[in-house]
Scaffold this motif. Structure first.
Motif, PDB file in Angstrom:
ATOM      1  N   ASN A   1       9.635   0.553  -8.570  1.00 25.55           N
ATOM      2  CA  ASN A   1      10.286   0.086  -7.919  1.00 25.55           C
ATOM      3  C   ASN A   1      10.983  -0.903  -9.338  1.00 25.55           C
ATOM      4  O   ASN A   1      10.486  -0.927 -10.495  1.00 25.55           O
TER       5      ASN A   1
ATOM      6  N   SER B   1       7.889  -4.679  -4.679  1.00 25.97           N
ATOM      7  CA  SER B   1       6.726  -3.833  -3.412  1.00 25.97           C
ATOM      8  C   SER B   1       5.638  -4.960  -2.613  1.00 25.97           C
ATOM      9  O   SER B   1       5.262  -4.527  -1.775  1.00 25.97           O
TER      10      SER B   1
ATOM     11  N   SER C   1       4.690   2.793  -7.808  1.00 25.49           N
ATOM     12  CA  SER C   1       4.848   1.297  -8.401  1.00 25.49           C
ATOM     13  C   SER C   1       4.914   1.745 -10.293  1.00 25.49           C
ATOM     14  O   SER C   1       4.778   3.120 -10.767  1.00 25.49           O
TER      15      SER C   1
ATOM     16  N   THR D   1       3.474   2.758  -3.547  1.00 28.80           N
ATOM     17  CA  THR D   1       2.676   2.123  -2.675  1.00 28.80           C
ATOM     18  C   THR D   1       3.734   1.317  -1.536  1.00 28.80           C
ATOM     19  O   THR D   1       4.758   2.108  -1.598  1.00 28.80           O
TER      20      THR D   1
ATOM     21  N   THR E   1       5.964  -0.505   0.294  1.00 28.16           N
ATOM     22  CA  THR E   1       7.128  -1.358   0.259  1.00 28.16           C
ATOM     23  C   THR E   1       7.663  -1.953   1.608  1.00 28.16           C
ATOM     24  O   THR E   1       8.973  -3.182   1.213  1.00 28.16           O
TER      25      THR E   1
END
Length: 434
Positions: free
Chosen positions: A58, A91, A343, A349, A351
């Motif tokens: 990210n 995120s 991440s 993760t 998003t």
């Protein structure tokens, strides 16, 4: 599996439909799993970022290279993107840019196929308020309905160097169709339920209980691969290896060799496997992603075959996985489509979460005539939405009488779908680049 090798195809694998344009050239045969960079016939995603082999962290911005789509048989276009680079992603689901607002869900469509038209006796004609078509996407037409399977289709494969289409279902049959006429030319009684069917180059792989069958359409040789425990549910190829996920939660691995008598050698069963049935795979860069009934996605290093990560955000069976650009996209029976990115600490993760009105069964990606990525999303009620990425804006829909469980992208703008009733349909998406 005894079967005479088909002739090599020219540009005629069109099910009897004349084409104004050929979208792909004939493919030069290559040795199984030969890894020589990007190949649009491979299931392996080639990450577009230089030196990257995992979803982008990210905060980074896309480069000018066109994002590629992989998954469920997707074919990859190597053309440059025409649209601007995307801005950085947050995120946070609610702050995601580019993907559109979260939880927007699949729209309540007013499009519905006329049941009288399907039965052949609608008297309203053009005045009917319901669709007299199985699609509402301009340029997408159904060119053939291949009848024969009686139960759920588990896989559709069009191998390189062949003018024959292969299909397998839970009715215990493997059917082989002539691409010129659309006729079934061979029906093989497997004496067991087929759980998965894929192709890679000239090879066709068929997943059965406790075994995998491998067949080469160019040499007519077939092989029985041992080392499987349970019904094979999903397969993929990556880094010179064949992977088979089973009902027991194990993932069997075979390594490709140069031996004509033993082209695939059993390597191992992956440790740290799922606690439930393995349902789907996707290969991206040097990683294998596997989804399961246990609601998790596991990330495997293709060099060490070690599990490096377990993703746990879904609340029901993970049904399909797709790689697009630097993102992993997953679908589930929990009614969500999730977008994953890397991440700052290297973990994946969520998003963006797209909450649908019903369970999602299959994802399949490709690029349109302008090189823009689109994704096919199959839902429980038999509807397949065709959406733009990254917005998930719906362009159009396809309709079936039952849930579409398998979607395969073919050459020359062809698309194959198979549903839970065993209906195999061939579609043409005009102007599509694959």
């Amino acid at each position: 599996m005894s079967y005479k090798a088909p002739r090599r195809y020219s540009n005629g694998r069109n099910f009897g439909v004349e084409r104004q344009q050929d979208f792909v050239a004939d493919i030069v045969p290559r040795r199984p799993y030969e890894n020589k960079g990007s190949n649009k016939w491979t299931r392996n995603l080639v990450w577009t970022a230089s030196g990257a082999n995992k979803p982008r962290k990210n905060g980074n911005t896309y480069g000018s290279t066109k994002p590629q789509v992989s998954g469920a048989g997707a074919l990859v276009s190597n053309q440059q993107r025409k649209d601007a680079a995307y801005v950085q992603r947050s995120s946070s689901v609610s702050d995601t840019r580019g993907w559109g607002s979260s939880d927007k869900g699949s729209p309540k469509s007013k499009e519905c196929v006329c049941k009288f038209w399907k039965a052949g006796n609608c008297k309203k004609g053009d005045q009917c308020s319901f669709l007299h078509s199985l699609t509402c996407l301009p340029g997408l037409v159904m060119v053939a309905a291949l009848e024969g399977h009686k139960k759920d289709l588990k896989g559709i494969a069009l191998p390189q160097g062949s003018d024959k289409l292969f299909s397998a279902g839970s009715d215990g049959t493997l059917r082989i169709w002539d691409c010129h006429t659309g006729q079934c030319v061979h029906t093989i009684n497997l004496q067991a339920e087929a759980g998965s069917l894929i192709c890679e180059g000239p090879w066709v792989f068929l997943g059965l209980p406790n075994a995998v069958k491998a067949f080469n359409v160019q040499t007519s040789k077939d092989f029985h691969l041992n080392g499987v425990v349970g019904q094979v549910r999903t397969m993929t190829v990556g880094n010179g290896m064949l992977f088979a996920g089973t009902s027991s939660g194990s993932i069997s691995v075979w390594k490709a060799t140069d031996s004509e008598s033993d082209p695939l050698t059993y390597l191992t069963s992956l440790k740290g496997h799922h606690s439930g049935e393995v349902t789907c795979f996707i290969v991206g860069g040097h990683r294998l992603y596997s989804g399961s009934v246990d609601r998790t996605i596991k990330v495997w290093d293709l060099n060490t075959l070690e599990c490096t990560m377990t993703l746990r955000h879904h609340t029901d069976t993970v049904t399909s996985l797709l790689c697009w650009d630097q993102y992993l996209i997953s679908s589930s029976l929990d009614g969500t489509i999730k977008v994953w990115a890397c991440s700052e600490n290297g973990s994946l993760t969520v998003t963006d979460t797209r909450r649908q009105e019903q369970s999602v069964h299959t994802l399949c990606g490709m690029s349109d005539a302008e090189g823009k990525p689109i994704v096919f999303c199959s839902y429980e009620n038999g509807t397949v939405s065709i959406c733009d990425l990254p917005s998930f804006e719906v362009r159009g829909k396809m309709f079936s009488t039952n849930t579409v469980g398998t979607i395969t992208i073919g050459p020359e703008g062809l698309l194959f779908t198979g549903d839970k009733n065993g209906k195999l349909r061939v579609w043409s998406l005009a102007g599509t680049k694959v």
